[in-house]
Design a protein around this motif. Sequence first.
Motif, mmCIF file in Angstrom:
data_model
loop_
_atom_site.group_PDB
_atom_site.id
_atom_site.type_symbol
_atom_site.label_atom_id
_atom_site.label_comp_id
_atom_site.label_asym_id
_atom_site.label_seq_id
_atom_site.Cartn_x
_atom_site.Cartn_y
_atom_site.Cartn_z
ATOM 1 N N ASN A 177 -12.631 23.002 -11.685
ATOM 2 C CA ASN A 177 -13.777 22.431 -10.975
ATOM 3 C C ASN A 177 -14.354 21.239 -11.717
ATOM 4 O O ASN A 177 -14.591 20.177 -11.131
ATOM 5 N N VAL A 178 -14.584 21.445 -13.013
ATOM 6 C CA VAL A 178 -15.176 20.373 -13.822
ATOM 7 C C VAL A 178 -14.290 19.134 -13.781
ATOM 8 O O VAL A 178 -14.739 18.028 -13.473
ATOM 9 N N ALA A 179 -12.993 19.356 -14.064
ATOM 10 C CA ALA A 179 -12.088 18.205 -14.145
ATOM 11 C C ALA A 179 -11.934 17.536 -12.790
ATOM 12 O O ALA A 179 -11.945 16.305 -12.685
ATOM 13 N N GLY A 180 -11.813 18.372 -11.733
ATOM 14 C CA GLY A 180 -11.631 17.794 -10.398
ATOM 15 C C GLY A 180 -12.836 16.992 -9.959
ATOM 16 O O GLY A 180 -12.701 15.880 -9.436
ATOM 17 N N ASN A 181 -14.027 17.540 -10.196
ATOM 18 C CA ASN A 181 -15.224 16.813 -9.791
ATOM 19 C C ASN A 181 -15.394 15.544 -10.601
ATOM 20 O O ASN A 181 -15.840 14.519 -10.084
ATOM 21 N N PHE A 182 -15.028 15.638 -11.874
ATOM 22 C CA PHE A 182 -15.102 14.419 -12.687
ATOM 23 C C PHE A 182 -14.174 13.357 -12.125
ATOM 24 O O PHE A 182 -14.542 12.195 -11.991
ATOM 25 N N LEU A 183 -12.970 13.802 -11.747
ATOM 26 C CA LEU A 183 -11.997 12.833 -11.243
ATOM 27 C C LEU A 183 -12.477 12.199 -9.943
ATOM 28 O O LEU A 183 -12.389 10.983 -9.754
ATOM 29 N N SER A 184 -13.013 13.036 -9.043
ATOM 30 C CA SER A 184 -13.449 12.448 -7.771
ATOM 31 C C SER A 184 -14.619 11.500 -8.000
ATOM 32 O O SER A 184 -14.706 10.449 -7.370
ATOM 33 N N ARG A 201 -14.682 7.311 -7.427
ATOM 34 C CA ARG A 201 -15.696 6.611 -6.638
ATOM 35 C C ARG A 201 -16.331 5.473 -7.415
ATOM 36 O O ARG A 201 -16.673 4.437 -6.864
ATOM 37 N N ASN A 202 -16.528 5.703 -8.697
ATOM 38 C CA ASN A 202 -17.216 4.697 -9.510
ATOM 39 C C ASN A 202 -16.507 4.581 -10.855
ATOM 40 O O ASN A 202 -16.983 5.088 -11.856
ATOM 41 N N PRO A 203 -15.355 3.922 -10.866
ATOM 42 C CA PRO A 203 -14.543 3.906 -12.091
ATOM 43 C C PRO A 203 -15.256 3.265 -13.271
ATOM 44 O O PRO A 203 -14.987 3.618 -14.410
ATOM 45 N N SER A 204 -16.176 2.351 -13.001
ATOM 46 C CA SER A 204 -16.797 1.660 -14.123
ATOM 47 C C SER A 204 -17.714 2.591 -14.908
ATOM 48 O O SER A 204 -17.931 2.397 -16.091
ATOM 49 N N ALA A 205 -18.254 3.615 -14.254
ATOM 50 C CA ALA A 205 -19.147 4.534 -14.950
ATOM 51 C C ALA A 205 -18.390 5.680 -15.599
ATOM 52 O O ALA A 205 -18.975 6.450 -16.355
ATOM 53 N N ALA A 206 -17.089 5.799 -15.297
ATOM 54 C CA ALA A 206 -16.349 6.982 -15.755
ATOM 55 C C ALA A 206 -16.175 7.003 -17.265
ATOM 56 O O ALA A 206 -16.282 8.049 -17.895
ATOM 57 N N ALA A 207 -15.923 5.822 -17.856
ATOM 58 C CA ALA A 207 -15.594 5.790 -19.285
ATOM 59 C C ALA A 207 -16.731 6.359 -20.124
ATOM 60 O O ALA A 207 -16.498 7.037 -21.121
ATOM 61 N N GLY A 208 -17.965 6.114 -19.690
ATOM 62 C CA GLY A 208 -19.097 6.594 -20.482
ATOM 63 C C GLY A 208 -19.337 8.083 -20.364
ATOM 64 O O GLY A 208 -20.123 8.643 -21.127
#
Lengths: 78, 256, 193
Positions: A30-37, A41-48
């Motif tokens: 769940n954690v990983a899947g939700n993080f991925l989705s 949606r907003n790849p620029s915010a993912a790295a942080g």
Amino acid sequence: MEGSIVQMGAYIGAGLACMGMGGAAVGVGNVAGNFLSGALRNPSAAAGQTATLFIGIAFAEALGIFSFLVALLLMFAV
Amino acid sequence: MAAEEHGEGLAFHPMDQFIVSPLFGDGEVGVFTITNATLWMALSVLAIALLFIVGTRGRAIVPTRIQSIAELAYGFIHKMVEDVAGKEALSFFPYIFTVFLFIVFSNFLGLLPMAFTPTSHIAVTAILAIGVFLTVTIVGFVKNGAGFLGLFWVSSAPLALRPVLALIEVISYFVRPVSHSIRLAGNMMAGHAVIKVFAAFAPLILISGIGVAVTPLSIVAITAMYGLEILVAFIQAYVFTILTCVYLKDALHPSH
Amino acid sequence: MEETVLEHGAEQAAEHGAAAAHGAEAASGGMPQLDFATFPNQIFWLVVSLVVLYFILSRVALPRIGSVLAERTGTITNDIAAAETFKQQAAEAEAAYHKALDDARAAAAKVVEESRAEIQKELDVAIAKADAEIAARTAESEARIAEIRESAAEAVSKVAKDTTQEILTAFGVQADAAAVQSAVDQRLNGGAA
């Protein structure tokens, strides 16, 4: 004979405790899947948010480890 | 008891790899006895010393390969402490870095065949976690005085709920070192034990015909688990360190 | 059947007892993690390792890496600044080069223009001179042509007068020379007119 019944109970309990690991698997997924989705949606915010992802996974996984620990305790310590 | 020998001769001893035994002689394990745990902790320290003292001996502006590994680790933890716990937490950087390096080297050295993993023992991880817990608590009270108790008083919640929440917060605060230590030890122990269980199936080909199917399967499973364990060895050290940083942030900025 | 079960049970019990005895001795039966006899040992050596590690890192390794990183950052900053300066210098040099090129081009154009003007002037002079010469010659030629024509015309009128005089004489008419002359002149002029 009495010891055998206790041992049997311990083994059954250990097997039952292992079901908790399935819950941990669901949680981690769940954690990983939700993080991925969210990341898609907003790849620029993912790295942080990678640190948060790992913290979340660690918390979810710890509970699975706890159930594994209970199983081990029943197998070897009781 | 898994130490039971089965008729077929398969030996399941998944927990034997964790036994602490004296390195020389056969006596009791006293406080100062040199055991296999001592050996592998010393090897971790030695490896870290090699990496960080011999590796950075050149002080080169353009780093050698080993020096850049040391610098990479330094930068990684330095950035983590600064990002998660804030600038004023950087005075704790040597402590956090020590803990991180010890865990990561123990985990990785423990993956060597026949090795002993100090971090798979509750005794070791509990001391690490209690150290973090005491540091965080003492720092919290020294920096904020009684204001540190504001950590447990959720001022954004409705007044009626606050005592209940405070109770929950206090409990979760004291459970922290428990989960912190058991997470690390449990992960290391679980992975090693699972590998050992699969390994116990491997010699089945010598005993019975079904081994033709089971032995390759167990070897594949060991390989896969080993790959996962390499990942886990790093991630658990990372998680231990980042949780230390998170707790330290709570101590430095207790306001919710 | 029952016998074997009993036998097995007895065997197991014996084994269990042995394991329990062994476990009390070295805890190899239970979880080694919960063998509290080894705790003081592990804790002691852990604390020793951590203290040694802490001193290695905080006294030697971290200051060294920190200084190397700071030095590197400084070097990089300096290099970037130097590169910036060099870039500016290059831009200046380029501007100077372009200016020199433009100047040279302008000078060349000027030289070309000057020499062209000079040549033009010389050419103009030469043309004027030639024109004047041609005009002079033309005038001269025309004068001579006119002279020739004059003399020719004169000769014609003289011939005409003489011829007329002779014809008149031949016809036996005594003509006054002056009258003949004026008549011929008149006729020539009228014919010309």
